[in-house]
Design a protein around this motif. Structure first.
Motif, short mmCIF file in Angstrom:
data_model
loop_
_atom_site.label_atom_id
_atom_site.label_comp_id
_atom_site.label_asym_id
_atom_site.label_seq_id
_atom_site.Cartn_x
_atom_site.Cartn_y
_atom_site.Cartn_z
N PRO A 81 24.55 3.17 -27.25
CA PRO A 81 24.95 4.54 -26.90
C PRO A 81 25.46 5.30 -28.12
N LYS A 163 29.43 -4.45 -22.25
CA LYS A 163 30.11 -3.24 -22.69
C LYS A 163 30.03 -3.14 -24.20
N LEU A 165 27.33 -1.10 -23.69
CA LEU A 165 25.99 -0.69 -23.30
C LEU A 165 25.97 -0.27 -21.83
N ARG A 166 25.16 0.72 -21.53
CA ARG A 166 25.04 1.17 -20.14
C ARG A 166 24.42 0.07 -19.28
N LYS A 167 23.54 -0.69 -19.89
CA LYS A 167 22.88 -1.80 -19.21
C LYS A 167 22.94 -3.01 -20.14
#
Length: 300
Positions: A81, A163, A165-167
């Motif tokens: 991100p 975390k 990361l969104r995924k």
């Protein structure tokens, strides 16, 4: 009347469906698309591998600056991100090692956004006894952790990043025993190129130890003024050559994320303020050695 009212409440409660549990997002699983490669640099050894293809490409870098188990981790890919500047990432070398937190700052590798981990780490977090020793230590006290066995290195199958990361992303690394052994061989050659007696360093009775906390070596006033105005952070890894008298004889920048002004600020400060108890060989005699650390310049 009273019994009927109670029964009515129970009926209504049973009729309301329980909220559905929110399932955790399935991880993006990336298989290797290159072999492991070891880069023999002048100041570090780098283990690198590519995973995935196209827009789902990831790059894993493990940098080693000296003969120990603590590597500098970098993970790059479009899944990183761009809105998160720094924080803690959840990292696991699975399946048997526990998840741990690695502090990171966001940067770029080439054109790819990247998580640049600001502190070195191992494939396994400290155990309970080691955590207690770390908690009770002084800032300049070295804590020897139990070495990670070859069997545990072999047992690693993947690196999982959660975390921030969104995924979650899982990199299917496979066993790390062979790749880490190749990295160690590179580092042994690297240290010898610094003029250090590699064989004597295998049996040191004491490493070069700071006389005062390394946190006192660099002051806020050492931050380059023009960079301060621009609000630019920096992560700098450095190495000091330490004489038998415990006084640094040279400063070397091993890695940096910013221009040379940061490098000059780090070396100027540590050469002026850093002093050590010298390294001691197997017979207790002082000898030439080295010391490595990282500096993270940032604005509050």
């Amino acid at each position: 009347m009273s019994k009927s009212f109670v029964a009515s409440l129970i009926f209504v409660a049973l009729a309301i469906p329980a909220p559905a549990a929110v399932a955790a997002p399935a991880p993006l699983i990336l298989k290797p698309t290159s072999a492991w490669q070891v880069d023999y640099g002048d100041e570090k050894c780098r283990l690198v591998r590519q995973f995935g293809e196209g827009k789902q490409t990831a790059f894993l870098f493990m940098d080693l600056y000296g003969p120990n188990e603590y590597f500098q981790l970098t993970i790059a890919g479009k899944f990183v991100p761009t809105s998160v500047q720094k924080g803690d990432a959840n990292i696991q070398f699975g399946p048997i090692e526990e998840e741990q937190k690695f502090a990171f700052v966001r940067g770029t590798i080439g054109k790819e956004p990247a998580l640049l981990f600001s502190k070195s780490g191992r494939i396994a977090p400290p155990n309970a006894a080691e955590l207690s020793a770390i908690k009770d230590r002084s800032d300049d006290e070295w804590i020897n952790l139990q070495p990670i066995s070859e069997d545990r290195k072999k047992a690693v199958k993947y690196l999982r990043i959660g975390k921030p990361l969104r995924k979650p992303v899982t990199l299917e690394t496979g066993s790390l025993r062979g790749p880490l052994a190749a990295l160690d061989r590179c580092v042994e050659n690297l240290v010898a190129s610094w003029g250090v007696d590699v064989e004597k360093h295998k049996t040191l009775t004491r490493k070069a130890e700071p006389l005062k906390s390394p946190g006192d070596w660099i002051k806020s006033s050492d931050y380059p003024e023009n960079m301060l105005r621009a609000g630019q952070p920096a992560l700098v890894s450095f190495r000091l050559s330490i004489g038998p008298d415990g006084i640094p004889t040279a400063c070397h920048i091993q890695a940096t994320t910013r221009p040379k002004e940061f490098d000059n600020a780090v070396c100027k400060s540590v050469m002026r303020r850093a002093r050590f108890s010298p390294a001691l060989d197997a017979t207790g005699q002082p000898l030439m050695s080295y010391y490595q650390n990282n500096v993270y310049f940032h604005l509050p």
